[in-house]
Design a protein around this motif. Structure first.
Motif, PDB file in Angstrom:
ATOM      1  N   MET A 247       0.835  -1.205   0.000  1.00 48.53           N
ATOM      2  CA  MET A 247       0.000   0.000   0.000  1.00 48.53           C
ATOM      3  C   MET A 247       0.870   1.255   0.000  1.00 48.53           C
ATOM      4  O   MET A 247       0.586   2.230  -0.712  1.00 48.53           O
ATOM      5  CB  MET A 247      -0.897   0.001   1.235  1.00 48.53           C
ATOM      6  N   MET A 248       1.928   1.240   0.808  1.00 47.58           N
ATOM      7  CA  MET A 248       2.813   2.397   0.887  1.00 47.58           C
ATOM      8  C   MET A 248       3.589   2.596  -0.415  1.00 47.58           C
ATOM      9  O   MET A 248       3.853   3.723  -0.832  1.00 47.58           O
ATOM     10  CB  MET A 248       3.792   2.219   2.051  1.00 47.58           C
ATOM     11  N   ALA A 249       3.949   1.488  -1.057  1.00 53.87           N
ATOM     12  CA  ALA A 249       4.738   1.572  -2.286  1.00 53.87           C
ATOM     13  C   ALA A 249       3.896   1.943  -3.500  1.00 53.87           C
ATOM     14  O   ALA A 249       4.430   2.505  -4.473  1.00 53.87           O
ATOM     15  CB  ALA A 249       5.442   0.241  -2.538  1.00 53.87           C
ATOM     16  N   GLY A 250       2.609   1.643  -3.469  1.00 51.84           N
ATOM     17  CA  GLY A 250       1.752   1.836  -4.628  1.00 51.84           C
ATOM     18  C   GLY A 250       1.831   3.215  -5.272  1.00 51.84           C
ATOM     19  O   GLY A 250       1.995   3.325  -6.498  1.00 51.84           O
ATOM     20  N   PRO A 251       1.727   4.309  -4.495  1.00 53.10           N
ATOM     21  CA  PRO A 251       1.811   5.632  -5.118  1.00 53.10           C
ATOM     22  C   PRO A 251       3.158   5.887  -5.792  1.00 53.10           C
ATOM     23  O   PRO A 251       3.214   6.596  -6.810  1.00 53.10           O
ATOM     24  CB  PRO A 251       1.599   6.585  -3.928  1.00 53.10           C
ATOM     25  N   TYR A 252       4.237   5.307  -5.269  1.00 50.94           N
ATOM     26  CA  TYR A 252       5.557   5.481  -5.882  1.00 50.94           C
ATOM     27  C   TYR A 252       5.637   4.715  -7.202  1.00 50.94           C
ATOM     28  O   TYR A 252       6.198   5.218  -8.186  1.00 50.94           O
ATOM     29  CB  TYR A 252       6.643   4.985  -4.924  1.00 50.94           C
ATOM     30  N   VAL A 253       5.093   3.510  -7.217  1.00 46.54           N
ATOM     31  CA  VAL A 253       5.113   2.715  -8.445  1.00 46.54           C
ATOM     32  C   VAL A 253       4.283   3.408  -9.529  1.00 46.54           C
ATOM     33  O   VAL A 253       4.688   3.471 -10.694  1.00 46.54           O
ATOM     34  CB  VAL A 253       4.590   1.300  -8.176  1.00 46.54           C
ATOM     35  N   ALA A 254       3.138   3.961  -9.133  1.00 44.68           N
ATOM     36  CA  ALA A 254       2.305   4.686 -10.101  1.00 44.68           C
ATOM     37  C   ALA A 254       3.034   5.931 -10.611  1.00 44.68           C
ATOM     38  O   ALA A 254       2.948   6.269 -11.799  1.00 44.68           O
ATOM     39  CB  ALA A 254       0.980   5.072  -9.448  1.00 44.68           C
ATOM     40  N   LEU A 255       3.749   6.615  -9.701  1.00 45.16           N
ATOM     41  CA  LEU A 255       4.514   7.791 -10.118  1.00 45.16           C
ATOM     42  C   LEU A 255       5.594   7.411 -11.120  1.00 45.16           C
ATOM     43  O   LEU A 255       5.800   8.110 -12.125  1.00 45.16           O
ATOM     44  CB  LEU A 255       5.141   8.460  -8.887  1.00 45.16           C
ATOM     45  N   LEU A 256       6.290   6.312 -10.864  1.00 47.87           N
ATOM     46  CA  LEU A 256       7.327   5.863 -11.794  1.00 47.87           C
ATOM     47  C   LEU A 256       6.716   5.593 -13.172  1.00 47.87           C
ATOM     48  O   LEU A 256       7.281   5.988 -14.201  1.00 47.87           O
ATOM     49  CB  LEU A 256       8.007   4.606 -11.261  1.00 47.87           C
ATOM     50  N   SER A 257       5.570   4.943 -13.208  1.00 46.64           N
ATOM     51  CA  SER A 257       4.919   4.657 -14.482  1.00 46.64           C
ATOM     52  C   SER A 257       4.575   5.941 -15.225  1.00 46.64           C
ATOM     53  O   SER A 257       4.733   6.020 -16.456  1.00 46.64           O
ATOM     54  CB  SER A 257       3.649   3.826 -14.252  1.00 46.64           C
ATOM     55  N   ARG A 258       4.119   6.956 -14.507  1.00 42.19           N
ATOM     56  CA  ARG A 258       3.785   8.223 -15.163  1.00 42.19           C
ATOM     57  C   ARG A 258       5.039   8.923 -15.672  1.00 42.19           C
ATOM     58  O   ARG A 258       5.037   9.491 -16.764  1.00 42.19           O
ATOM     59  CB  ARG A 258       3.035   9.141 -14.195  1.00 42.19           C
ATOM     60  N   MET A 259       6.119   8.876 -14.905  1.00 41.65           N
ATOM     61  CA  MET A 259       7.350   9.530 -15.339  1.00 41.65           C
ATOM     62  C   MET A 259       7.947   8.834 -16.546  1.00 41.65           C
ATOM     63  O   MET A 259       8.571   9.466 -17.402  1.00 41.65           O
ATOM     64  CB  MET A 259       8.362   9.578 -14.182  1.00 41.65           C
ATOM     65  N   GLU A 260       7.767   7.517 -16.620  1.00 38.01           N
ATOM     66  CA  GLU A 260       8.329   6.746 -17.736  1.00 38.01           C
ATOM     67  C   GLU A 260       7.724   7.136 -19.084  1.00 38.01           C
ATOM     68  O   GLU A 260       8.319   6.872 -20.133  1.00 38.01           O
ATOM     69  CB  GLU A 260       8.136   5.250 -17.484  1.00 38.01           C
ATOM     70  N   THR A 261       6.559   7.774 -19.073  1.00 43.35           N
ATOM     71  CA  THR A 261       5.946   8.189 -20.336  1.00 43.35           C
ATOM     72  C   THR A 261       6.653   9.402 -20.934  1.00 43.35           C
ATOM     73  O   THR A 261       6.590   9.621 -22.151  1.00 43.35           O
ATOM     74  CB  THR A 261       4.452   8.525 -20.141  1.00 43.35           C
TER      75      THR A 261
END
Length: 288
Positions: A247-261
């Motif tokens: 749960m704590m990591a989820g927002p970071y993983v989503a942020l990484l996915s957005r930055m990768e675009t």
């Protein structure tokens, strides 16, 4: 509030209230994962988070270097007192209880203070081993402590999960906060990446530099690699034990996915409810 001197001992319910207050005041997305825990475990992770928060505030503060050094030394001494049963601050008292209840290694809490001392220096273009050491202190130590508190500790497997997930999250922090860190005279991008991309080792010259997107991309590859190593350890743990961590990591993983675009663009910060949905999505389906 930052404690750098020792106030009188405070009643047990007041010590817990103080750590809760510090966690709530921080506005951290981590609180969502913490709230999933049963009260005794939640109380322990609040203590670790509050401790991390106050020493981080000292390192990031605008006090003179000697004052920050002394403030961190005060917390080293309070940590030693806490493990001797002589805590003199609310956070120290809560840490003492958490350490007894969940077998928290004192060395991991000491690593957090060491990492904040490195931050206070500050760090500029570290070598790869120096960056690894820094991340181990400021993120890996918290990950190890959190996994012990969450339950279901599996020795080396849990250590690999905690350190890999913490490393991924810290690298994502570094990618996101390049400009903010540069304003404080810090540059966490390692020298190997600077040499590869041609990015200068001067923090002031980094924001807006044409080589920055490629440097951020290379750090993103490193973060993905660490995330894959963490995911590989998920089947070795009870889901209830690692759900808060995911749960704590989820927002970071989503942020990484957005930055990768688009590595040249800084994604806007997400609203709290979006972070909640990001956290739940990753916790429920961490392999996607």
């Amino acid at each position: 509030m930052t404690y750098t001197v020792a106030p009188p001992r405070i009643a047990d319910d007041e010590t817990a209230a103080e750590t809760r207050r510090l966690v709530s005041a921080s506005g951290s997305s981590f609180e969502m994962g913490m709230r999933l825990l049963p009260v005794p475990r939640r109380r322990a992770i609040y203590a670790v988070y509050a401790f991390s928060r106050v020493v981080d505030d000292i390192a990031d503060g605008d006090a003179p270097p000697e004052a920050r050094k002394q403030g961190l030394q005060d917390w080293r001494q309070e940590l030693a007192r806490a493990y001797d049963g002589r805590a003199q601050t609310p956070i120290g008292a809560e840490l003492a209880l958490a350490a007894r209840t969940h077998d928290l290694p004192q060395a991991e809490l000491a690593r957090i203070v060491e990492g904040m001392q490195l931050d206070a220096t500050p760090i500029i273009a570290p070598s790869a081993p120096e960056l690894d050491h820094y991340i181990r202190c400021v993120a890996g130590a918290v990950g190890i402590l959190a996994m012990r508190i969450f339950g279901g500790w599996r020795g080396e497997q849990s250590e690999e999960f905690a350190l890999s997930l913490a490393r991924a999250m810290q690298l994502i922090n570094i990618i996101r906060d390049v400009s903010e860190d540069a304003a404080m005279g810090r540059l966490y991008i390692p020298r190997t990446v600077l040499a590869t991309t041609g990015l200068p080792a001067d923090p002031k010259a980094v924001p807006g530099h044409p080589a920055l997107p490629e440097a951020r991309r290379l750090l993103g590859v490193m973060a993905r690699d660490s995330l894959l190593r963490a995911r590989a350890e998920i089947p070795n743990h009870p889901r209830r034990a690692i759900f808060p961590a995911l749960m704590m990591a989820g927002p970071y993983v989503a942020l990484l996915s957005r930055m990768e675009t688009d590595w040249s663009r800084q994604p806007p910060r997400r609203a709290g409810w979006r972070k909640l949905t990001d956290g739940l999505a990753f916790a429920i389906r961490p392999g996607r």
